[in-house]
Design an enzyme around this catalytic site. Structure first.
Site, PDB file in Angstrom:
ATOM      1  N   ASN A  83       7.076 -30.808 -11.588  1.00  0.00           N
ATOM      2  CA  ASN A  83       8.336 -30.507 -10.898  1.00  0.00           C
ATOM      3  C   ASN A  83       8.158 -30.705  -9.232  1.00  0.00           C
ATOM      4  O   ASN A  83       9.028 -30.352  -8.645  1.00  0.00           O
ATOM      5  CB  ASN A  83       9.121 -29.310 -11.156  1.00  0.00           C
ATOM      6  N   ARG A  89      15.804 -36.907 -14.804  1.00  0.00           N
ATOM      7  CA  ARG A  89      16.760 -36.058 -14.043  1.00  0.00           C
ATOM      8  C   ARG A  89      16.144 -36.097 -12.554  1.00  0.00           C
ATOM      9  O   ARG A  89      17.117 -35.893 -11.564  1.00  0.00           O
ATOM     10  CB  ARG A  89      16.573 -34.490 -14.582  1.00  0.00           C
ATOM     11  N   ASP A 125      21.750 -32.782 -19.563  1.00  0.00           N
ATOM     12  CA  ASP A 125      20.598 -32.614 -20.144  1.00  0.00           C
ATOM     13  C   ASP A 125      20.990 -32.118 -21.710  1.00  0.00           C
ATOM     14  O   ASP A 125      21.955 -31.488 -22.117  1.00  0.00           O
ATOM     15  CB  ASP A 125      19.783 -31.573 -19.441  1.00  0.00           C
ATOM     16  N   ASP A 170      12.585 -22.032 -17.287  1.00  0.00           N
ATOM     17  CA  ASP A 170      11.507 -23.067 -17.959  1.00  0.00           C
ATOM     18  C   ASP A 170      10.321 -21.911 -18.589  1.00  0.00           C
ATOM     19  O   ASP A 170       9.971 -22.796 -19.773  1.00  0.00           O
ATOM     20  CB  ASP A 170      10.813 -23.712 -17.242  1.00  0.00           C
TER      21      ASP A 170
HETATM   22  N1  EPU Z   1      23.807 -26.612 -10.268  1.00  0.00           N
HETATM   23  C1  EPU Z   1      25.123 -26.739  -9.843  1.00  0.00           C
HETATM   24  N2  EPU Z   1      25.436 -27.826  -8.829  1.00  0.00           N
HETATM   25  C2  EPU Z   1      24.304 -28.492  -8.296  1.00  0.00           C
HETATM   26  C3  EPU Z   1      23.076 -28.239  -8.707  1.00  0.00           C
HETATM   27  C4  EPU Z   1      23.004 -27.350  -9.535  1.00  0.00           C
HETATM   28  O1  EPU Z   1      26.054 -26.310 -10.345  1.00  0.00           O
HETATM   29  O2  EPU Z   1      24.659 -29.298  -7.366  1.00  0.00           O
HETATM   30  C5  EPU Z   1      23.579 -25.752 -10.983  1.00  0.00           C
HETATM   31  C6  EPU Z   1      22.993 -26.107 -12.541  1.00  0.00           C
HETATM   32  O3  EPU Z   1      24.035 -26.731 -13.281  1.00  0.00           O
HETATM   33  C7  EPU Z   1      22.163 -25.171 -13.193  1.00  0.00           C
HETATM   34  C8  EPU Z   1      21.400 -24.198 -11.589  1.00  0.00           C
HETATM   35  O4  EPU Z   1      22.514 -24.620 -10.766  1.00  0.00           O
HETATM   36  O5  EPU Z   1      22.935 -24.253 -13.748  1.00  0.00           O
HETATM   37  C9  EPU Z   1      20.242 -24.743 -11.374  1.00  0.00           C
HETATM   38  O6  EPU Z   1      20.147 -26.037 -11.203  1.00  0.00           O
HETATM   39  P1  EPU Z   1      18.874 -26.439 -10.088  1.00  0.00           P
HETATM   40  O7  EPU Z   1      19.564 -27.440  -9.073  1.00  0.00           O
HETATM   41  O8  EPU Z   1      18.270 -25.455  -9.657  1.00  0.00           O
HETATM   42  O9  EPU Z   1      17.982 -27.271 -11.011  1.00  0.00           O
HETATM   43  P2  EPU Z   1      17.404 -28.648 -11.112  1.00  0.00           P
HETATM   44  O10 EPU Z   1      17.006 -29.065  -9.688  1.00  0.00           O
HETATM   45  O11 EPU Z   1      18.085 -29.734 -11.549  1.00  0.00           O
HETATM   46  C10 EPU Z   1      15.063 -27.987 -11.623  1.00  0.00           C
HETATM   47  C11 EPU Z   1      13.857 -28.411 -12.596  1.00  0.00           C
HETATM   48  C12 EPU Z   1      14.169 -27.768 -13.780  1.00  0.00           C
HETATM   49  C13 EPU Z   1      14.436 -26.239 -13.979  1.00  0.00           C
HETATM   50  C14 EPU Z   1      15.323 -26.004 -12.747  1.00  0.00           C
HETATM   51  C15 EPU Z   1      15.520 -24.473 -12.388  1.00  0.00           C
HETATM   52  C16 EPU Z   1      13.110 -30.574 -11.872  1.00  0.00           C
HETATM   53  C17 EPU Z   1      13.020 -32.014 -12.150  1.00  0.00           C
HETATM   54  N3  EPU Z   1      13.696 -29.752 -12.707  1.00  0.00           N
HETATM   55  O12 EPU Z   1      16.121 -28.561 -12.099  1.00  0.00           O
HETATM   56  O13 EPU Z   1      13.238 -28.047 -14.875  1.00  0.00           O
HETATM   57  O14 EPU Z   1      14.814 -25.877 -15.143  1.00  0.00           O
HETATM   58  O15 EPU Z   1      14.872 -26.564 -11.607  1.00  0.00           O
HETATM   59  O16 EPU Z   1      14.431 -24.030 -12.078  1.00  0.00           O
HETATM   60  O17 EPU Z   1      12.539 -29.944 -10.892  1.00  0.00           O
HETATM   61  C18 EPU Z   1      11.926 -28.977 -16.620  1.00  0.00           C
HETATM   62  O18 EPU Z   1      10.969 -28.964 -15.946  1.00  0.00           O
HETATM   63  O19 EPU Z   1      11.956 -29.010 -18.102  1.00  0.00           O
HETATM   64  C19 EPU Z   1      13.150 -28.544 -16.203  1.00  0.00           C
HETATM   65  C20 EPU Z   1      14.342 -28.682 -16.836  1.00  0.00           C
END
Ligand code: EPU
Length: 423
Positions: A26, A98, A122, A312
């Site tokens: 990540n 993603r 997802d 995670d």
């Molecule tokens: N959210 C919103 N609106 C947005 C963005 C996020 O409502 O515009 C919500 C999401 O639906 C969720 C929460 O905010 O409920 C957290 O989302 P976040 O944006 O923090 O997560 P992400 O950037 O999409 C990354 C990691 C994930 C990890 C999450 C939380 C990457 C590629 N993915 O996702 O990792 O679970 O942060 O820490 O960095 C994995 O590695 O398997 C994985 C899923």
């Protein structure tokens, strides 16, 4: 990668020995996307050899940045940007990963227009991008959604004061990477503070960006001249989730292992809760040693943004609780749908009931091997860990999910004494 491949695990342990933790998925995926900001050859070291790095490489190749492993040095990736960029991210590539959303900020700030296929949900639920778009809109971007694509444009981005509703990792990263070339100063309040964001900030600063408040929840970015960032050599931060996977494997088998290239300071809250379960964790130079008791104790745990317990980690924790003494309650605060792997753990004999975003885990003495499938990256790894304490054989299918984020999980566990193979 052959989707027909499976992982077979037999009851093993206690695990003993040494493991070197790879770089963080990540982080590296975001660093790769950020090379869109600079012409020349960027070198990343400590890069995990995982499927998602290859997929991000394909996406960047379609946009105009080529990626190649260093011919002689291991885990070194070179990304070459010759400035011939097409700011279009097509559906076939975006839907595979993603983190493809992370090209939005760099492309917009550098090219002024972007056409990006809308990322879907997802396996563990819907994953909106409203905060990404709201932040960039505050900086002067306009967006239209047409035929499944986000079409973004901005003649020039301007610094803005942005407060996120929630410390979203992806939104923080997109706004941050856009702000480095915006005119004036951008502040991101309630920014995500994950160590991978600190890594991205340090990478950008080495390239010539001006960022204050790194590792805090308020980032201040002073825009620099468009095109002025320089390519650098950068070491990817160690992967705290892969590290936790080896800790969980040692913990569940009653073993003692030493992790190298690990950052216990990035896993503080988790390690504190593991100590509550009976684990002894000792930081050493460049890593840590963990020793497990004969049987773990149950705890209650809730997921939260960093520095809280990462979502995670949750499948690993649930797996550990499945065989701990007592009852533990696991609360998911980020992705309410992220309990699908519970059915697979139940197939192995775990006693877990879920209600909304809570799971009640009643520890059993032993699990029993069965055929299960990996629903996503982290849950897949947790099922492998569960297999280490299941009688007989556990067969895990759909391991392409595990390969997306784990660099040789099977080989590393085998080196620690696990009875495990790919078939
Ligand atoms: N959210 C919103 N609106 C947005 C963005 C996020 O409502 O515009 C919500 C999401 O639906 C969720 C929460 O905010 O409920 C957290 O989302 P976040 O944006 O923090 O997560 P992400 O950037 O999409 C990354 C990691 C994930 C990890 C999450 C939380 C990457 C590629 N993915 O996702 O990792 O679970 O942060 O820490 O960095 C994995 O590695 O398997 C994985 C899923």
């Amino acid at each position: 990668m052959d989707s027909a491949e499976q992982i077979v695990v037999r009851r093993s342990g206690p695990l003993e020995g040494q493991v070197t933790v790879p770089g963080a998925k990540n982080s590296v995926l975001k660093l790769m996307a950020t090379t869109l900001l600079t012409d020349g050859v960027t070198t990343l070291t400590n890069v995990p050899d995982i499927a998602d790095v290859a997929i991000m490489g394909d996406l960047l190749a379609a946009i105009g940045v080529s990626t190649a492993w260093h011919p002689t040095e291991t885990r070194v990736l070179q990304l070459s940007n010759q400035g011939d960029i097409t700011p279009v991210a097509p559906y076939e590539l975006v839907e595979r990963i993603r983190a493809s959303i992370n090209v939005l900020g760099p492309l917009l700030t550098r090219c002024g227009t972007v056409k990006l296929s809308l990322p879907g949900g997802d396996d563990f639920g819907s994953r909106p991008i409203n905060m990404h778009l709201d932040g960039l809109r505050a900086m002067g971007a306009t967006f239209a959604i047409r035929h499944g694509y986000v079409e973004a444009s901005a003649d020039r981005l301007w610094g803005a004061d942005i407060t996120l509703d929630f410390p979203s990792v992806g939104a923080t990263e997109n706004i941050l990477t856009a702000a480095v070339y915006a005119k004036g100063t951008t502040t991101i309040d309630n920014a995500a503070r994950e160590p991978e964001i600190g890594d991205l900030c340090n990478f950008l600063v080495a390239m010539g960006a001006e960022i204050e408040g790194i590792d805090s929840s308020k980032l201040v970015i002073h825009g620099v001249e468009v095109g002025s960032l320089r390519p650098v050599v950068h070491e990817v931060v160690p992967d705290r989730i892969q590290a936790a996977t080896y800790v969980a494997a040692a913990a569940i088998t009653g073993g003692t292992i030493t992790l190298h290239n690990a950052r216990p300071d990035h896993m503080e809250m988790l390690l504190r809760r593991f100590a509550d379960m009976g684990l002894i964790v000792e930081p050493i130079q460049g890593g840590m040693t963990v020793s497990a008791p004969e049987r773990l104790r149950s705890i209650d745990v809730a997921t939260l943004p960093y520095p809280g317990i990462a979502t995670d980690y949750k499948p690993l924790i649930t797996t550990m609780l499945s065989v701990a003494s007592g009852v533990g309650i696991v609360t998911e605060n980020l992705y309410p749908g992220r309990f699908r792997y519970v059915e697979e753990l139940q197939r192995l004999g775990a006693n877990i009931s879920t209600d909304g975003h809570h799971a009640v885990v009643r520890g059993v003495e032993r699990l029993s091997g069965a055929q299960v499938r990996a629903p996503d990256i982290r849950a897949g790894a947790a099922l492998v860990v569960a297999g280490l304490v299941a009688d007989g054989e556990t067969l895990i299918s759909e391991i392409c999910h595990i390969d997306r984020g784990y660099d040789d999980l099977v080989g590393r566990l085998r080196n620690l004494g696990a009875d495990i193979e790919r078939v």
